[in-house]
Design a protein around this motif. Structure first.
Motif, short mmCIF file in Angstrom:
data_model
loop_
_atom_site.label_atom_id
_atom_site.label_comp_id
_atom_site.label_asym_id
_atom_site.label_seq_id
_atom_site.Cartn_x
_atom_site.Cartn_y
_atom_site.Cartn_z
N GLN A 1 -17.81 4.46 -16.21
CA GLN A 1 -16.40 4.78 -15.63
C GLN A 1 -16.03 4.07 -14.32
N ARG A 2 -14.87 3.42 -14.45
CA ARG A 2 -14.38 2.81 -13.10
C ARG A 2 -13.12 3.44 -12.86
N SER A 3 -13.35 4.09 -11.53
CA SER A 3 -12.25 5.12 -11.03
C SER A 3 -10.96 4.44 -10.74
N ALA A 4 -10.09 5.14 -10.32
CA ALA A 4 -8.72 4.51 -10.17
C ALA A 4 -8.71 3.79 -8.80
N THR A 5 -9.81 3.60 -7.78
CA THR A 5 -9.71 2.82 -6.79
C THR A 5 -10.89 1.81 -7.03
N GLY A 6 -11.28 1.76 -8.16
CA GLY A 6 -12.15 0.42 -8.53
C GLY A 6 -13.80 0.88 -8.39
N THR B 1 0.93 -1.20 0.09
CA THR B 1 -0.03 -0.08 0.10
C THR B 1 0.84 1.23 -0.02
N VAL B 2 0.56 2.29 -0.95
CA VAL B 2 1.16 3.44 -0.86
C VAL B 2 0.11 4.62 -0.45
N THR B 3 0.83 5.36 0.32
CA THR B 3 0.28 6.51 1.07
C THR B 3 1.03 7.88 1.04
N PRO B 4 0.68 9.05 0.38
CA PRO B 4 -0.69 9.27 -0.32
C PRO B 4 -0.94 8.51 -1.42
N ALA B 5 -2.01 8.12 -1.88
CA ALA B 5 -2.39 7.45 -3.14
C ALA B 5 -2.99 8.02 -4.22
N GLU B 6 -2.83 9.49 -4.41
CA GLU B 6 -3.14 10.17 -5.50
C GLU B 6 -2.47 9.85 -6.80
N SER B 7 -3.03 9.75 -7.83
CA SER B 7 -2.62 9.23 -9.14
C SER B 7 -2.16 7.88 -9.22
N GLN B 8 -2.46 7.02 -8.27
CA GLN B 8 -2.18 5.66 -8.19
C GLN B 8 -3.32 4.80 -8.54
N PRO B 9 -3.05 3.77 -9.56
CA PRO B 9 -4.06 2.66 -9.76
C PRO B 9 -4.62 2.10 -8.53
N TRP C 1 -13.67 3.56 -26.15
CA TRP C 1 -13.18 3.31 -24.57
C TRP C 1 -11.68 3.83 -24.46
N VAL C 2 -11.50 4.26 -23.12
CA VAL C 2 -9.97 4.83 -22.97
C VAL C 2 -9.67 4.45 -21.69
N VAL C 3 -8.44 4.33 -21.24
CA VAL C 3 -7.85 4.23 -19.70
C VAL C 3 -6.83 5.38 -19.65
N SER C 4 -7.04 6.17 -18.44
CA SER C 4 -5.97 7.27 -18.22
C SER C 4 -4.99 6.38 -17.67
N ARG C 5 -3.49 7.29 -17.60
CA ARG C 5 -2.49 6.96 -17.10
C ARG C 5 -2.77 6.27 -15.55
N ASN C 6 -3.64 6.92 -14.57
CA ASN C 6 -3.74 6.27 -13.32
C ASN C 6 -4.75 5.20 -13.35
N GLY C 7 -5.26 4.71 -14.22
CA GLY C 7 -6.05 3.42 -14.13
C GLY C 7 -7.64 3.92 -14.29
N ILE C 8 -7.99 5.11 -14.46
CA ILE C 8 -9.49 5.28 -14.79
C ILE C 8 -9.92 4.59 -16.15
N VAL C 9 -10.93 3.71 -16.15
CA VAL C 9 -11.46 2.99 -17.49
C VAL C 9 -12.81 3.78 -17.65
N THR C 10 -12.84 4.23 -18.81
CA THR C 10 -14.11 4.67 -19.38
C THR C 10 -14.79 4.11 -20.82
N ALA C 11 -15.96 3.63 -20.72
CA ALA C 11 -16.63 3.11 -21.70
C ALA C 11 -17.63 3.93 -22.06
N TYR C 12 -17.49 4.45 -23.26
CA TYR C 12 -18.66 5.51 -24.10
C TYR C 12 -19.26 4.89 -25.08
N ASN C 13 -20.73 4.66 -25.04
CA ASN C 13 -21.50 4.16 -25.95
C ASN C 13 -22.63 5.39 -26.38
N ASN C 14 -22.46 5.34 -27.85
CA ASN C 14 -23.78 6.33 -28.49
C ASN C 14 -24.91 5.53 -28.83
#
Length: 456
Positions: free
Chosen positions: A281-286, A74-82, A259-272
């Motif tokens: 959208q799945r956050s970096a914390t799941g 575990t890393v603290t602080p966890a900002e920008s970490q998947p 769909w796209v994945v950010s550097r810190n692990g945010i996953v986004t599926a976009y559907n028209n």
């Protein structure tokens, strides 16, 4: 040995394998050889070493207790970490890597051993990210022959170009991690091959998969793809665990999804779908959230999708009709509305890093019909760069020396420092270009044509 999970053979992360073989610190015995005890003890010889914004944590196995089944780091602080800063690793692991550490921040890394029915005590070590110049990122691209080519991201010499270094052939759908390892789907789309950053033969990471030729990755090295059977976005964790679904598109109509994945692990599926868009959208914390919003009038078609590390989305859209527009719009994190970034039409090239969107815009623009009829003389030179921060702030800087190519959705890449790389598909500026973070004169990297640009 590989893990067999429902027909999928998952090989431990190459980094984890290397760690298990070579980074058993202080001569500690393997976990299965530890003396029998009912209480799980702490990992031994826990250390952290770092360089600028990267840190490596190493440890040895506990000296007593039941059989170890894994480790958590575990890393603290966890900002920008998947994964919210918590890595769950297999019992063979003796090493973990953390990137994207912020200059001047002191991080605490806590390592615990895990057994079937208990978690052992933590051992903590600290590291302060230094202010030295960061390790240069690498630019990857796919050439006209389908090979993955690596370039440096520094300044090019005025009037000169480079051929880059070929990393892998048959690289359609490739991605890379922050170590420079390149991952390529196999020709039959059932396996993932890794080409090590240091060279050498390709190695198999996982088999028995349902891939599409479109791998993605985050800065931690987790791999992602849209499953060819279920259609869901699936993640292969770097710790060697089984693949798992992290987002889905919902009901897909007309294939208008991205769909796209950010550097810190945010996953986004976009559907028209007609008159409506759906964002999963799945956050970096799941944490997974789903939101939808409606369109007024004919719905646009997604040509490109980008995300920063705050979950802000940036899309390039095509709008049918004689105008031939491909404007960039944004959807702010947590919101349910498309907002156009500018009010004036232009030829636009967009690129996103962890903190901003950088949008190169032409000096002039006119409708496609007027261009074809010869009734307008377009100034296609890319004259300005709009920088949109993750907090919504905007600034405009001048650029020069480069001219837009054909109409269409143009997605480039940006380094963390803010340099932008784009490929222009026609004269007078055909080829691969770098626009410095401070703006000014663009520099040509290569006169050849490239697709699927990636900075990592």
């Amino acid at each position: 040995m590989p893990q067999h999970v429902e027909g999928i053979v998952v090989f431990k992360s190459m980094l984890t394998i290397a760690a298990a073989a070579a980074l058993v610190v202080g001569g500690a015995l393997p976990a299965h050889a530890a003396p029998a005890s009912s209480t799980l003890s702490a990992p031994t010889s826990v250390r952290v070493t770092g360089s600028e914004g990267d840190a490596d944590v190493t440890w040895g196995a506990p000296r007593s207790g039941p059989r170890v089944t894994g480790y958590t780091v575990t890393v603290t602080p966890a900002e920008s970490q998947p994964n919210g800063g918590v890595d769950r690793l297999p019992a063979t692991a003796r090493w973990d890597h953390f990137g994207a550490l912020r200059t001047g921040t002191t991080y605490t890394f806590a390592v615990r051993a895990v057994a079937a029915k208990q978690t052992g005590p933590a051992v903590s070590v600290k590291y302060t990210a230094t202010s030295a110049a960061p390790t240069p990122q690498a630019l990857f691209a796919l050439d006209a022959q389908g090979s993955v080519v690596r370039f440096g991201t520094g300044s090019t010499t005025t009037g000169s170009t480079t051929t880059g270094t070929t990393v892998a052939t048959n690289g359609a759908g490739y991605t890379a991690d922050d170590r420079g390892d390149v991952f390529v789907p196999s020709a039959d789309l059932t396996s993932i091959l890794m080409y090590p950053a240091g060279g050498g033969a390709a190695r198999t990471v996982a088999t028995g998969l349902h891939l599409t030729a479109d791998l993605r990755s985050d800065v931690a090295g987790n791999l992602y793809w849209a499953d060819s059977v279920s259609g869901s976005v699936t993640m292969l964790p770097i710790d060697g665990a089984a693949p798992r679904v992290v987002a889905d598109f919902g009901t897909v109509q007309y294939g208008k999804h991205a769909w796209v994945v950010s550097r810190n692990g945010i996953v986004t599926a976009y559907n028209n779908s007609p008159f409506e868009a759906r964002i999963a959208q799945r956050s970096a914390t799941g944490v997974l959230t789903v939101r939808a919003f409606s369109y007024g009038g004919v719905y646009p078609v997604v040509g490109g999708l980008q995300s920063d590390d705050s979950g802000n989305l940036y899309l390039t859209l095509s709008q049918d009709g004689r105008d031939g527009q491909y404007p960039w719009v944004e959807v702010r994190a947590g919101e349910s509305a498309l907002t156009r970034l500018t009010t004036s039409d232009a030829f636009e090239y967009g690129a996103t890093n962890s903190t901003s969107l950088r949008l190169l815009r032409s000096a002039g623009w006119c409708t496609q019909a007027d261009e074809l009829s010869g009734t307008c003389d377009i100034d296609r030179s890319l004259a300005t760069e709009l920088v949109v921060g993750r907090d919504g702030t905007q600034q405009t800087i001048p650029v020069s020396g480069i001219t837009a190519g054909s109409r269409g959705s143009h997605v480039g890449v940006a380094t963390e420092a803010g340099d932008v790389f784009i490929d222009v598909d026609r004269a007078p500026s055909a080829g691969l270009w770098r626009v410095p973070a401070a703006g000014g004169a663009a520099q040509q990297v290569s006169t050849a044509q490239f697709t699927r640009l990636l900075v990592i």
